[in-house]
Design a protein around this motif. Structure first.
Motif, PDB file in Angstrom:
ATOM      1  N   ASN A 106      12.313 -17.375 -32.674  1.00  0.00           N
ATOM      2  CA  ASN A 106      11.763 -15.833 -32.663  1.00  0.00           C
ATOM      3  C   ASN A 106      10.436 -15.775 -31.763  1.00  0.00           C
ATOM      4  O   ASN A 106       9.768 -16.810 -31.755  1.00  0.00           O
ATOM      5  N   VAL A 107      10.420 -14.549 -30.937  1.00  0.00           N
ATOM      6  CA  VAL A 107       9.387 -14.404 -30.069  1.00  0.00           C
ATOM      7  C   VAL A 107       8.561 -13.340 -30.877  1.00  0.00           C
ATOM      8  O   VAL A 107       9.175 -12.251 -31.209  1.00  0.00           O
ATOM      9  N   ASN A 108       7.360 -13.533 -31.206  1.00  0.00           N
ATOM     10  CA  ASN A 108       6.433 -12.667 -31.979  1.00  0.00           C
ATOM     11  C   ASN A 108       4.964 -12.874 -31.773  1.00  0.00           C
ATOM     12  O   ASN A 108       4.568 -13.606 -31.031  1.00  0.00           O
ATOM     13  N   GLU A 109       4.144 -12.106 -32.469  1.00  0.00           N
ATOM     14  CA  GLU A 109       2.741 -12.221 -32.175  1.00  0.00           C
ATOM     15  C   GLU A 109       2.167 -13.261 -33.435  1.00  0.00           C
ATOM     16  O   GLU A 109       2.568 -13.462 -34.253  1.00  0.00           O
ATOM     17  N   ARG A 110       1.319 -14.040 -32.776  1.00  0.00           N
ATOM     18  CA  ARG A 110       0.862 -15.441 -33.496  1.00  0.00           C
ATOM     19  C   ARG A 110      -0.722 -14.624 -34.187  1.00  0.00           C
ATOM     20  O   ARG A 110      -1.632 -14.694 -33.039  1.00  0.00           O
ATOM     21  N   GLU A 111      -0.686 -14.110 -35.443  1.00  0.00           N
ATOM     22  CA  GLU A 111      -1.866 -13.896 -35.826  1.00  0.00           C
ATOM     23  C   GLU A 111      -1.699 -14.465 -37.223  1.00  0.00           C
ATOM     24  O   GLU A 111      -0.595 -14.109 -37.919  1.00  0.00           O
ATOM     25  N   MET A 126       6.088 -19.098 -17.823  1.00  0.00           N
ATOM     26  CA  MET A 126       6.895 -18.072 -18.526  1.00  0.00           C
ATOM     27  C   MET A 126       6.372 -16.623 -18.526  1.00  0.00           C
ATOM     28  O   MET A 126       5.259 -16.774 -18.383  1.00  0.00           O
ATOM     29  N   VAL A 127       7.333 -15.815 -18.673  1.00  0.00           N
ATOM     30  CA  VAL A 127       6.663 -14.386 -18.422  1.00  0.00           C
ATOM     31  C   VAL A 127       6.749 -13.861 -20.033  1.00  0.00           C
ATOM     32  O   VAL A 127       7.793 -13.535 -20.453  1.00  0.00           O
ATOM     33  N   LEU A 128       5.581 -14.042 -20.381  1.00  0.00           N
ATOM     34  CA  LEU A 128       5.641 -13.523 -21.991  1.00  0.00           C
ATOM     35  C   LEU A 128       4.285 -12.548 -21.983  1.00  0.00           C
ATOM     36  O   LEU A 128       3.521 -12.799 -21.262  1.00  0.00           O
ATOM     37  N   GLY A 129       4.579 -11.688 -22.872  1.00  0.00           N
ATOM     38  CA  GLY A 129       3.464 -10.543 -23.159  1.00  0.00           C
ATOM     39  C   GLY A 129       2.325 -11.438 -23.691  1.00  0.00           C
ATOM     40  O   GLY A 129       2.090 -12.281 -24.152  1.00  0.00           O
ATOM     41  N   GLU A 130       0.909 -10.668 -23.588  1.00  0.00           N
ATOM     42  CA  GLU A 130      -0.242 -10.886 -23.860  1.00  0.00           C
ATOM     43  C   GLU A 130      -0.385 -11.723 -25.393  1.00  0.00           C
ATOM     44  O   GLU A 130      -1.007 -12.669 -25.682  1.00  0.00           O
ATOM     45  N   TRP A 131       0.440 -10.958 -26.370  1.00  0.00           N
ATOM     46  CA  TRP A 131       0.441 -11.418 -27.586  1.00  0.00           C
ATOM     47  C   TRP A 131       1.565 -12.028 -28.166  1.00  0.00           C
ATOM     48  O   TRP A 131       1.790 -12.598 -29.464  1.00  0.00           O
ATOM     49  N   GLN A 132       2.567 -12.502 -27.265  1.00  0.00           N
ATOM     50  CA  GLN A 132       3.920 -13.192 -27.647  1.00  0.00           C
ATOM     51  C   GLN A 132       3.512 -14.603 -27.687  1.00  0.00           C
ATOM     52  O   GLN A 132       3.164 -15.145 -26.647  1.00  0.00           O
ATOM     53  N   SER A 133       4.261 -15.164 -28.740  1.00  0.00           N
ATOM     54  CA  SER A 133       4.422 -16.554 -28.808  1.00  0.00           C
ATOM     55  C   SER A 133       5.788 -16.925 -29.057  1.00  0.00           C
ATOM     56  O   SER A 133       6.542 -16.133 -29.642  1.00  0.00           O
ATOM     57  N   ILE A 134       6.110 -18.299 -29.012  1.00  0.00           N
ATOM     58  CA  ILE A 134       7.618 -18.533 -29.304  1.00  0.00           C
ATOM     59  C   ILE A 134       7.559 -19.440 -30.578  1.00  0.00           C
ATOM     60  O   ILE A 134       6.594 -20.362 -30.834  1.00  0.00           O
TER      61      ILE A 134
END
Length: 142
Positions: free
Chosen positions: A51-56, A112-120
């Protein structure tokens, strides 16, 4: 066009666990020498997902709480009456219905082209497990 493959092996320690694998994937991409293309991140299991989502930290705790409530482990599931591998894991398969087994991420200029808050994330749904695998494949050009 070049294709490069790599496998990440993981061990998990909890029944449901979220593991950030972004840096491992980023390292593979950097070492590939490829500049533009796509990297595919695929889970090799039916009871784990990508999943790609925010790491927080608080959001990750919310995710764990949500997944546990979504399909409780102690539900009345037919699969658990005669599990193939002795694991009462119907809840894991059911949660997996609503998640991706893979993600494809574009590469541009070697990153990788990921958004500022995106993690795998690798998301364990039936742990703990001694050995889990994630297959990485880049299709691209240098």
């Amino acid at each position: 066009m070049t294709i490069v493959r790599h496998r990440i092996d993981l061990a998990t320690t909890a029944p449901i666990q979220i593991i950030d694998i972004t840096e491992q994937v980023r390292g593979f991409v950097a070492g590939s020498g490829l500049k533009d293309g796509l990297v595919s991140v695929s889970c090799l299991h039916t009871t784990a997902r990508i999943n790609v989502n925010e790491r927080e930290e608080k959001l990750e705790r919310d995710m764990l709480t949500f997944l546990k409530r979504f399909a409780p482990r102690d539900g009345d599931y037919l699969h658990n009456l005669a599990p193939i591998d002795g694991r009462d894991n119907a809840h894991s398969h059911l949660i997996g219905l609503f998640m991706n087994s893979s993600e494809t991420i574009p590469l541009a200029d070697g990153a990788m082209v990921l958004g500022e808050w995106q993690s795998i994330f690798f998301i364990e749904l039936d742990g703990p497990r001694e050995r889990r695998g994630v297959e990485l494949q880049i299709i691209g050009q240098g």
